[in-house]
Design an enzyme around this catalytic site. Structure first.
Site, mmCIF file in Angstrom:
data_model
loop_
_atom_site.group_PDB
_atom_site.id
_atom_site.type_symbol
_atom_site.label_atom_id
_atom_site.label_comp_id
_atom_site.label_asym_id
_atom_site.label_seq_id
_atom_site.Cartn_x
_atom_site.Cartn_y
_atom_site.Cartn_z
ATOM 1 N N LEU A 70 0.839 -1.206 0.000
ATOM 2 C CA LEU A 70 0.000 0.000 0.000
ATOM 3 C C LEU A 70 0.874 1.255 0.000
ATOM 4 O O LEU A 70 2.066 1.179 0.327
ATOM 5 C CB LEU A 70 -0.903 -0.034 1.241
ATOM 6 C CG LEU A 70 -1.825 -1.262 1.276
ATOM 7 C CD1 LEU A 70 -2.354 -1.515 2.688
ATOM 8 C CD2 LEU A 70 -2.968 -1.087 0.295
ATOM 9 N N PRO A 71 0.289 2.412 -0.336
ATOM 10 C CA PRO A 71 1.145 3.602 -0.469
ATOM 11 C C PRO A 71 1.851 4.032 0.827
ATOM 12 O O PRO A 71 3.055 4.245 0.827
ATOM 13 C CB PRO A 71 0.172 4.690 -0.942
ATOM 14 C CG PRO A 71 -0.973 3.954 -1.557
ATOM 15 C CD PRO A 71 -1.084 2.651 -0.808
ATOM 16 N N THR A 105 6.280 0.839 2.268
ATOM 17 C CA THR A 105 7.270 1.603 3.043
ATOM 18 C C THR A 105 6.507 2.589 3.931
ATOM 19 O O THR A 105 5.825 3.482 3.416
ATOM 20 C CB THR A 105 8.219 2.393 2.117
ATOM 21 O OG1 THR A 105 8.819 1.494 1.190
ATOM 22 C CG2 THR A 105 9.300 3.089 2.926
ATOM 23 N N LYS A 180 14.892 0.383 5.556
ATOM 24 C CA LYS A 180 14.410 0.839 4.237
ATOM 25 C C LYS A 180 14.436 2.367 4.150
ATOM 26 O O LYS A 180 14.783 2.951 3.119
ATOM 27 C CB LYS A 180 12.992 0.297 4.026
ATOM 28 C CG LYS A 180 12.221 0.884 2.876
ATOM 29 C CD LYS A 180 12.784 0.499 1.517
ATOM 30 C CE LYS A 180 12.011 1.199 0.395
ATOM 31 N NZ LYS A 180 12.621 1.042 -0.903
ATOM 32 N N LYS A 255 7.471 11.103 0.274
ATOM 33 C CA LYS A 255 6.989 10.460 1.512
ATOM 34 C C LYS A 255 8.158 9.804 2.244
ATOM 35 O O LYS A 255 8.328 9.980 3.451
ATOM 36 C CB LYS A 255 5.933 9.395 1.161
ATOM 37 C CG LYS A 255 5.529 8.526 2.325
ATOM 38 C CD LYS A 255 5.002 7.146 1.896
ATOM 39 C CE LYS A 255 5.890 6.388 0.991
ATOM 40 N NZ LYS A 255 5.882 4.953 1.036
HETATM 41 P P1 NAD Z 1 0.949 2.517 -6.065
HETATM 42 O O1 NAD Z 1 0.334 3.797 -5.643
HETATM 43 O O2 NAD Z 1 1.224 2.261 -7.510
HETATM 44 O O3 NAD Z 1 0.044 1.277 -5.515
HETATM 45 C C1 NAD Z 1 -0.604 1.254 -4.292
HETATM 46 C C2 NAD Z 1 -1.977 0.597 -4.464
HETATM 47 O O4 NAD Z 1 -2.629 0.485 -3.191
HETATM 48 C C3 NAD Z 1 -2.926 1.403 -5.363
HETATM 49 O O5 NAD Z 1 -3.347 0.601 -6.445
HETATM 50 C C4 NAD Z 1 -4.087 1.793 -4.437
HETATM 51 O O6 NAD Z 1 -5.344 1.828 -5.092
HETATM 52 C C5 NAD Z 1 -4.031 0.680 -3.390
HETATM 53 N N1 NAD Z 1 -4.690 0.999 -2.134
HETATM 54 C C6 NAD Z 1 -4.600 2.135 -1.389
HETATM 55 N N2 NAD Z 1 -5.360 2.037 -0.273
HETATM 56 C C7 NAD Z 1 -5.943 0.822 -0.317
HETATM 57 C C8 NAD Z 1 -6.838 0.132 0.551
HETATM 58 N N3 NAD Z 1 -7.302 0.693 1.670
HETATM 59 N N4 NAD Z 1 -7.249 -1.105 0.190
HETATM 60 C C9 NAD Z 1 -6.792 -1.690 -0.942
HETATM 61 N N5 NAD Z 1 -5.944 -1.083 -1.818
HETATM 62 C C10 NAD Z 1 -5.523 0.157 -1.500
HETATM 63 O O7 NAD Z 1 2.296 2.369 -5.221
HETATM 64 P P2 NAD Z 1 3.551 1.393 -5.509
HETATM 65 O O8 NAD Z 1 4.532 2.104 -6.374
HETATM 66 O O9 NAD Z 1 3.050 0.047 -5.874
HETATM 67 O O10 NAD Z 1 4.204 1.371 -4.035
HETATM 68 C C11 NAD Z 1 3.615 0.660 -2.952
HETATM 69 C C12 NAD Z 1 4.543 0.765 -1.752
HETATM 70 O O11 NAD Z 1 5.835 0.223 -2.087
HETATM 71 C C13 NAD Z 1 4.794 2.224 -1.290
HETATM 72 O O12 NAD Z 1 4.883 2.258 0.108
HETATM 73 C C14 NAD Z 1 6.139 2.553 -1.938
HETATM 74 O O13 NAD Z 1 6.830 3.555 -1.210
HETATM 75 C C15 NAD Z 1 6.838 1.202 -1.888
HETATM 76 N N6 NAD Z 1 7.868 0.978 -2.920
HETATM 77 C C16 NAD Z 1 7.631 1.308 -4.229
HETATM 78 C C17 NAD Z 1 8.638 1.084 -5.178
HETATM 79 C C18 NAD Z 1 8.447 1.442 -6.631
HETATM 80 O O14 NAD Z 1 9.447 1.417 -7.390
HETATM 81 N N7 NAD Z 1 7.246 1.773 -7.102
HETATM 82 C C19 NAD Z 1 9.852 0.505 -4.794
HETATM 83 C C20 NAD Z 1 10.037 0.141 -3.466
HETATM 84 C C21 NAD Z 1 9.038 0.382 -2.535
#
Ligand code: NAD
Length: 307
Positions: A70-71, A105, A180, A255
Site C-alpha cells: 500500500l502507499p 514503506t 528501508k 513520503k
Molecule cells: P501505487 O500507488 O502504484 O500502488 C498502491 C496501491 O494500493 C494502489 O493501487 C491503491 O489503489 C491501493 N490501495 C490504497 N489504499 C488501499 C486500501 N485501503 N485497500 C486496498 N488497496 C488500496 O504504489 P507502488 O509504487 O506500488 O508502491 C507501494 C509501496 O511500495 C509504497 O509504500 C512505496 O513507497 C513502496 N515501494 C515502491 C517502489 C516502486 O518502485 N514503485 C519501490 C520500493 C518500494
C-alpha cells in the site's frame, strides 16, 4: 505455517509494485486472491490466474497468508486495524494462524503498532519493505528487508523467496522499515546528485550518454547510473525514456524522505543532505510532477537552466 501449508495468499494493493509481485506468486504455484480500492486492477490480474475480490473481507477470509503493498502508513493502519467509520481491519477478518506480511514503506511506529495488535490476537506479522523497483518486482529479484521475530522471519522467507533474491533480517518489528528508510534517504540523495552532475555536463557540452558511461566506470558509479538513468534517451529501459511513467512516483520518494526526516527528529540525527533532497522533491512535486517517476527530478535541473 511452512510452505507445504501455504497454498492461498491474499494480496492487497495492486499498484506499480503489487501487480507484478502477484504475477510471480502465481508463477510459483500459489493460489492468489487479489483486492484493491481500484477494482480494475484486480480484474486485470484475473487474466494471469488471480481471483479478484470486490471487498477486503471476502479476499482475506479463508487464506493461509496475507500480503499488503500500500502507499503509506495511513493506508496500512486502515487495512489492518480498521477505520473510524466502522470498517473492520484484516486483523479481525482473517482466520487464526493466517500469516501477515506488509511490504509497503511506512513509519516504523505504524509497523510496530500493527505487529503488537496482531500479536495480541495470536497472529504473526512482519514488516518487509522492498528495494529494487518495478523492474525488480517484474523479474522477481527484489530485496526484502524484514523486521520481526526469528520465527516469523523464517516463515516469511518461504513466501518472499518467490518474489525476491535477497532477504535480510534487519531486526525486530519496525526495524525493516527503519533500514528501508535509511536506504531511500540515500537513494533520494543519489538521484538528486546524479541529476545535478548530468545536467552540469550537458550545460558544458558533454553528451549525456558518454558522460554516464564515464561516471559509471569511475568513482561516481551508483545504482541510478547503472539501472535508472534520469536523462531521457540514455537508457532505453528507464522511466526517463518513457516520459517518466512510474516506476516509483515522485510523491512516494517525497513520503520516504519525510519518513527519514521524522526518524532524524526522533533520534536528534544530523541529515543535511536528506533534508535538501526532501526539499528538492517537495518543490518538484508541488510543480505538478508528483505522479511522475522520481527520476523526473532531472527536469527540475534542466528547467532551472531554461529560465
Ligand atoms: P501505487 O500507488 O502504484 O500502488 C498502491 C496501491 O494500493 C494502489 O493501487 C491503491 O489503489 C491501493 N490501495 C490504497 N489504499 C488501499 C486500501 N485501503 N485497500 C486496498 N488497496 C488500496 O504504489 P507502488 O509504487 O506500488 O508502491 C507501494 C509501496 O511500495 C509504497 O509504500 C512505496 O513507497 C513502496 N515501494 C515502491 C517502489 C516502486 O518502485 N514503485 C519501490 C520500493 C518500494
Amino acid at each position: 505455517m511452512n510452505q507445504s501449508e501455504c497454498h492461498t495468499i491474499a494480496f492487497v494493493g495492486l499498484g506499480n509494485m503489487g501487480g507484478p509481485m502477484v504475477e510471480n506468486l502465481l508463477k510459483a504455484g500459489f493460489s492468489v486472491n487479489v483486492f484493491d480500492l481500484v477494482p480494475e486492477l484486480a480484474k486485470q490480474l484475473e487474466s494471469v490466474g488471480a481471483k479478484a475480490f470486490s471487498t477486503l473481507e471476502a479476499a482475506v477470509a479463508d487464506v493461509d497468508a496475507v500480503m499488503t503493498m500500500l502507499p503509506a502508513g495511513e493506508h496500512v493502519r486502515t487495512v489492518y486495524l480498521g477505520d473510524d467509520h466502522g470498517a473492520k481491519g484484516l486483523l479481525n477478518l482473517v482466520q487464526p494462524g493466517t500469516f501477515l506480511i506488509d511490504s509497503s514503506t511506512i513509519e516504523p511506529d505504524s509497523a510496530k503498532l500493527v505487529a503488537k495488535e496482531a500479536a495480541a490476537k495470536g497472529l504473526s506479522f512482519v514488516d518487509a519493505p522492498v528495494s529494487g523497483g518495478v523492474a525488480g518486482a517484474k523479474a522477481g529479484t527484489l530485496t526484502f528487508i524484514v523486521g520481526g521475530t526469528d520465527q516469523a522471519f523464517e516463515t516469511s522467507k518461504q513466501i518472499l523467496a518467490h518474489m525476491g533474491k535477497n532477504i535480510f533480517h534487519a531486526g525486530q518489528a519496525g526495524d525493516g522499515q527503519m533500514a528501508k528508510i535509511c536506504n531511500n534517504l540515500l537513494l533520494g540523495i543519489i538521484m538528486s546528485g546524479t541529476c545535478e552532475a548530468l545536467s552540469l555536463g550537458i550545460d558544458n557540452g558533454l553528451n549525456p550518454e558518454v558522460l554516464s558511461n564515464i561516471m559509471q566506470q569511475s568513482s561516481g558509479r551508483n545504482w541510478v547510473l547503472e539501472l535508472y538513468n534520469p536523462c531521457p534517451g540514455v537508457m532505453e529501459s528507464a522511466p526517463a525514456s518513457n516520459h517518466y511513467a512510474p516506476g516509483f512516483m515522485s510523491k512516494l520518494m517525497s513520503k520516504d524522505l519525510g519518513l527519514g526526516m521524522q526518524a532524524a527528529a526522533n533520534s536528534q540525527s544530523t541529515v543535511p543532505m536528506g533534508a535538501l533532497a526532501r526539499n528538492l522533491y517537495a518543490f518538484h512535486n508541488n510543480n505538478g510532477n508528483a505522479e511522475l517517476d522520481f527520476s523526473s527530478l532531472f527536469e527540475y535541473f534542466r528547467s532551472e537552466r531554461e529560465r
